[in-house]
Design an enzyme around this catalytic site. Structure first.
Site, mmCIF file in Angstrom:
data_model
loop_
_atom_site.group_PDB
_atom_site.id
_atom_site.type_symbol
_atom_site.label_atom_id
_atom_site.label_comp_id
_atom_site.label_asym_id
_atom_site.label_seq_id
_atom_site.Cartn_x
_atom_site.Cartn_y
_atom_site.Cartn_z
ATOM 1 N N PHE A 104 0.862 -1.174 0.000
ATOM 2 C CA PHE A 104 0.000 0.000 0.000
ATOM 3 C C PHE A 104 0.897 1.222 0.000
ATOM 4 C CE2 PHE A 104 -3.437 -2.657 2.172
ATOM 5 C CZ PHE A 104 -4.181 -2.761 1.007
ATOM 6 N N SER A 176 0.150 -2.816 14.271
ATOM 7 C CA SER A 176 0.553 -3.899 15.163
ATOM 8 C C SER A 176 0.388 -3.490 16.619
ATOM 9 C CB SER A 176 2.018 -4.288 14.910
ATOM 10 O OG SER A 176 2.250 -4.542 13.552
ATOM 11 N N THR A 273 -4.835 -6.390 3.393
ATOM 12 C CA THR A 273 -3.612 -6.135 2.638
ATOM 13 C C THR A 273 -3.536 -7.003 1.391
ATOM 14 O OG1 THR A 273 -2.428 -5.509 4.643
ATOM 15 C CG2 THR A 273 -1.093 -6.147 2.748
ATOM 16 N N TYR A 359 7.484 9.417 40.319
ATOM 17 C CA TYR A 359 8.057 10.568 39.623
ATOM 18 C C TYR A 359 7.182 11.100 38.489
ATOM 19 C CZ TYR A 359 9.704 6.644 36.745
ATOM 20 O OH TYR A 359 9.779 5.498 36.007
#
Length: 511
Positions: A104, A176, A273, A359
């Site tokens: 793509f 992903s 895909t 922190y």
């Protein structure tokens, strides 16, 4: 390949190397270096069309071109830029080339490049709202703007007309990551529902996707701890245009539930895909709801097209899913990396991913009025990705972005018409967006195996010319060529030239 007259590792120290203070952000250097870099980028886009799309280099070539050891002493920036031009560029596969039709597209734009450059220069690490309020606010704003372009329900937005919503979004690096974090959230929710002590019931959890789903899904499932034996890859075929069959999904999920397993997560894809197949989002969501399973929609590529009303129906039913992701770095002119993940209930994500070290504690976080985006991703540190996405939408506007999508689809339609008009070829699956899956078809004495080999040779010969780059897939056990229109510099003339090359190359191997 070019070579330099002078090896930078042989430079002796400049006279003032040891005496002068090292200033990596010297204002004069910043201005000079970036001007040279901008000139390089502008020249690159001007000339990339004439460069071979695929490079003719061998593994390890760059260590032969450049030194295998780092230089001890400094060199003029012009030396670095010269090596970039003579050694690095000739080894690049040029995704920016208008003759790139593989995979793509990885689109880009002047606004995105400028946004990425500025974000890199600011170099903010916006893990909490307080760490950089504007970075978080910009990401929230850009995501909500994009949600409106996609006409997503307000349940997926960070801010609504009535204030802060229960849903929200985050910009990640890739699809992903979007799959992984939602799998983790779905996993934890299923474990809680099953009354599991810790992860004792993890071997009972099952996930589902069509066999056309991107391979990264199956990788993410393993990373999230799912038993590979409980990852269901559901077969598809031409009867559903290779989309997920809801009836098959129901049968498999019911069989798993009857066997004492826990259906946990279903991935539906809009624009696979391999073949650009579209899973029926609404039907999948209805079935998953019967089992309280999380539904994620992967619209990495085709989600961008859904900003156009004529493609929005592919997302029908999205109001019933738990999450959806799409990647503007593929087709919406926003350079890598930029994957937008939306969830209907942000707390389900942050409950699984939250970190709260001393922190990082602060009043803004404690107020509950802000979302610390570190709690919606795998890591803690994060780039200022929202800036480039906002700059693209702010600079070009909805109308031009829609024009960009429609132009690419029109070029793909033109190519599809070329294929259908040549009786040597066939279109293997219906074209949904700007990808055409085609092949030399088996005719006469040619078997399907012969046709597979002919298509493999065709692709290899095309790519060797450097004048075009195509990739392949396998659909229905057939070797298929993928022609993806959409490179940012692409025009109709590039598609026509590619087709002419395909015809000529086909004639040369079939005569």
């Amino acid at each position: 390949m070019g070579s330099l007259d002078t090896n930078p590792t042989t430079f002796s120290a400049f006279p003032n190397d040891k005496a002068a203070a090292f200033e990596p952000l010297n204002p004069d250097d910043v201005r000079a270096y970036l001007h040279k870099a901008v000139d390089f980028i502008s020249d690159y886009y001007t000339n990339v069309e004439s460069m071979p799309v695929l490079p003719n280099v061998k593994p390890g070539y760059l260590q032969d071109e450049l030194s295998a050891s780092p230089p001890t002493y400094s060199a003029p920036f012009d030396v670095t830029m010269k090596e970039l031009r003579t050694s690095v560029v000739p080894g690049m596969t040029h995704w920016a080339s208008p003759n790139f039709f593989a995979f793509f597209p990885s689109t880009n734009s002047a606004a995105a490049i400028a946004g990425d450059l500025i974000a890199s220069a600011m170099n903010t690490v916006g893990f909490t709202w307080q760490a950089s309020p504007a970075a978080t606010e910009m990401e929230v704003l850009a995501l909500d703007w994009l949600a409106q372009l996609l006409r997503l329900p307000t349940t997926f937005m960070n801010r609504t007309s009535t204030g802060r919503g229960t849903g929200g979004g985050v910009i990640l690096g890739t699809t992903s990551e979007a799959m992984l974090v939602t799998l983790v959230a779905a996993r934890d929710a299923a474990l809680r529902r099953s009354g599991s002590v810790g992860v004792a019931d993890l071997p009972r959890l099952v996930v589902y996707a069509a066999d056309q789903t991107h391979s990264t899904f199956f990788k993410a499932c393993r990373l999230a701890g799912f038993d590979p034996a409980n990852i269901r890859s559901i077969s598809t075929g031409p009867e559903t245009d290779y989309g997920l069959d809801p009836a098959k999904l129901l049968d498999i999920m019911q069989a798993d539930a009857d066997a004492g397993l826990v259906p946990t997560y279903v991935c539906a894809t809009v624009g696979t895909t391999s073949s650009n197949a579209v899973d029926p989002v609404g039907a999948v969501a209805d079935i998953a709801a019967m089992f309280n399973a999380w539904v994620h929609v992967d619209a990495a590529y085709a989600g961008s097209a859904c900003i156009c009303p004529e493609f929005r129906h592919h997302l029908d039913g999205v109001e019933h899913v738990d999450s959806i992701s799409m990647s503007p770095h593929k087709w919406l002119l926003t350079c890598l990396d930029c994957t937008c993940l939306y969830v209907r209930d942000a707390h389900r994500l942050s409950d699984s991913l939250e970190t709260n070290p001393e922190y990082l504690k602060n009043d803004a976080t404690d107020s509950g009025e802000v979302t610390d985006l570190k709690d919606m991703q795998v890591g803690v540190g994060r780039r200022f990705r929202g800036l480039k996405l906002w700059m693209v939408m702010r600079t070009y506007g909805t109308a031009k972005l829609q024009e960009h999508i429609r132009s690419d689809v029109a070029m793909a339609k033109m190519f599809e018409d070329f294929v259908r008009a040549d009786d040597r070829f066939e279109v293997v699956v219906p074209r949904n967006f700007a990808l055409v899956c085609f092949r030399i078809k088996a005719t006469g004495a040619m078997t399907e195996e012969d046709a597979d080999e002919a298509n493999r040779v065709l692709m290899e010969n095309l790519n060797k010319t450097g004048k075009a780059y195509l990739a392949h897939t396998v659909v229905g056990d057939r070797f298929v060529l993928r022609f993806a229109a959409g490179s940012s510099l692409q025009e109709e003339r590039h598609v026509r030239s590619a087709w002419d090359l395909i015809k000529k190359t086909t004639s040369s191997i079939m005569d």
